[in-house]
Design a protein around this motif. Structure first.
Motif, PDB file in Angstrom:
ATOM      1  N   ASP A   1      -3.858  -6.227  -0.190  1.00 35.99           N
ATOM      2  CA  ASP A   1      -5.223  -6.125   0.310  1.00 35.99           C
ATOM      3  C   ASP A   1      -6.146  -6.916  -0.610  1.00 35.99           C
ATOM      4  OD1 ASP A   1      -7.398  -5.312   1.789  1.00 35.99           O
ATOM      5  OD2 ASP A   1      -7.569  -3.370   0.764  1.00 35.99           O
TER       6      ASP A   1
ATOM      7  N   PRO B   1       0.558   1.700  -6.603  1.00 36.99           N
ATOM      8  CA  PRO B   1       0.492   0.882  -7.827  1.00 36.99           C
ATOM      9  C   PRO B   1       1.474   1.323  -8.913  1.00 36.99           C
ATOM     10  CG  PRO B   1      -1.464   2.275  -7.613  1.00 36.99           C
ATOM     11  CD  PRO B   1      -0.686   2.429  -6.345  1.00 36.99           C
TER      12      PRO B   1
ATOM     13  N   THR C   1      -8.986  -6.375  -1.663  1.00 37.13           N
ATOM     14  CA  THR C   1      -9.752  -5.564  -2.616  1.00 37.13           C
ATOM     15  C   THR C   1      -8.936  -5.230  -3.871  1.00 37.13           C
ATOM     16  OG1 THR C   1      -9.058  -3.517  -1.520  1.00 37.13           O
ATOM     17  CG2 THR C   1     -11.127  -4.528  -0.781  1.00 37.13           C
ATOM     18  N   ARG C   2      -7.647  -5.480  -3.828  1.00 39.05           N
ATOM     19  CA  ARG C   2      -6.774  -5.196  -4.974  1.00 39.05           C
ATOM     20  C   ARG C   2      -6.374  -6.480  -5.671  1.00 39.05           C
ATOM     21  NH1 ARG C   2      -2.861  -0.251  -3.305  1.00 39.05           N
ATOM     22  NH2 ARG C   2      -4.447   0.972  -2.261  1.00 39.05           N
ATOM     23  N   LYS C   3      -5.949  -6.310  -6.915  1.00 44.22           N
ATOM     24  CA  LYS C   3      -5.446  -7.450  -7.688  1.00 44.22           C
ATOM     25  C   LYS C   3      -3.962  -7.267  -7.920  1.00 44.22           C
ATOM     26  CE  LYS C   3      -9.653  -8.620 -10.110  1.00 44.22           C
ATOM     27  NZ  LYS C   3     -10.267  -8.878 -11.422  1.00 44.22           N
TER      28      LYS C   3
ATOM     29  N   ASP D   1       0.832  -1.211   0.000  1.00 47.19           N
ATOM     30  CA  ASP D   1       0.000   0.000   0.000  1.00 47.19           C
ATOM     31  C   ASP D   1       0.863   1.255   0.000  1.00 47.19           C
ATOM     32  OD1 ASP D   1      -2.274  -1.541  -0.019  1.00 47.19           O
ATOM     33  OD2 ASP D   1      -2.528  -1.489   2.167  1.00 47.19           O
TER      34      ASP D   1
END
Length: 134
Positions: free
Chosen positions: A41, A16, A43-45, A12
Motif C-alpha cells: 500500500d 509487518p 501509505t506504507r514503506k 497486508d
C-alpha cells in the motif's frame, strides 16, 4: 527461482512483524541476482529488514500501490581462517603438538593378585621394621 512477487493484499495479511520471515525465505529460494517484486500500500514503506537480504533496484508508485523491485544480495559464506605456516629460521617457535597419551598395558589376573599381595606384604614389613627399631 528467478522471480518472486508479493501482492499488496498478501503484504497486508502477513503483517509487518512477519515481513522478516518473508524476506528471509524468499532470499533463500531465489538465485543470486534474482528479482523480488514487492507490492505494498502506498501509505506504507518497505520494512528495514528487506535491506538484510535485498538491494533496491527501482521504486514505482502508482495511485494507491507502491512497487519495489529488489535484487537478492549475494551472500558469501566465510571461509575458515587458516593458520599461517611458520617461516624457517624465524624467532617464533612452531606450535608444539600435544603428546598423545598411551593406554597402559592390561595386566593379567596373576599380575594383579601379585601386585595386591606385594602391597600387603610391604605394609606388614614396614610394621615389623617399626617394631624392631622401636
Amino acid at each position: 527461482v528467478d522471480v518472486a512477487m508479493l501482492q499488496p493484499g498478501a503484504a497486508d495479511a502477513i503483517g509487518p512483524k512477519n515481513f522478516r520471515l518473508v524476506f528471509r525465505e524468499t532470499s533463500r529460494l531465489l538465485k543470486p541476482n534474482s528479482r523480488f517484486l514487492v507490492f505494498i500500500d502506498s501509505t506504507r514503506k518497505l520494512p528495514a529488514t528487506a535491506a538484510n537480504y535485498f538491494d533496491i533496484e527501482r521504486r514505482f508508485k502508482r495511485d494507491t500501490t507502491r512497487c519495489y523491485r529488489l535484487i537478492r544480495k549475494i551472500r558469501k559464506r566465510p571461509r575458515p581462517v587458516s593458520k599461517p605456516e611458520p617461516v624457517q629460521g624465524s624467532a617464533t617457535k612452531a606450535p608444539v603438538k600435544a603428546a598423545r597419551l598411551k593406554r597402559p598395558k592390561a595386566l593379567s589376573v596373576d599380575e594383579l593378585q601379585s601386585a595386591l599381595v606385594d602391597d600387603e606384604d610391604n605394609e606388614d614389613n614396614e610394621d615389623n621394621e617399626g617394631e624392631k627399631t622401636g
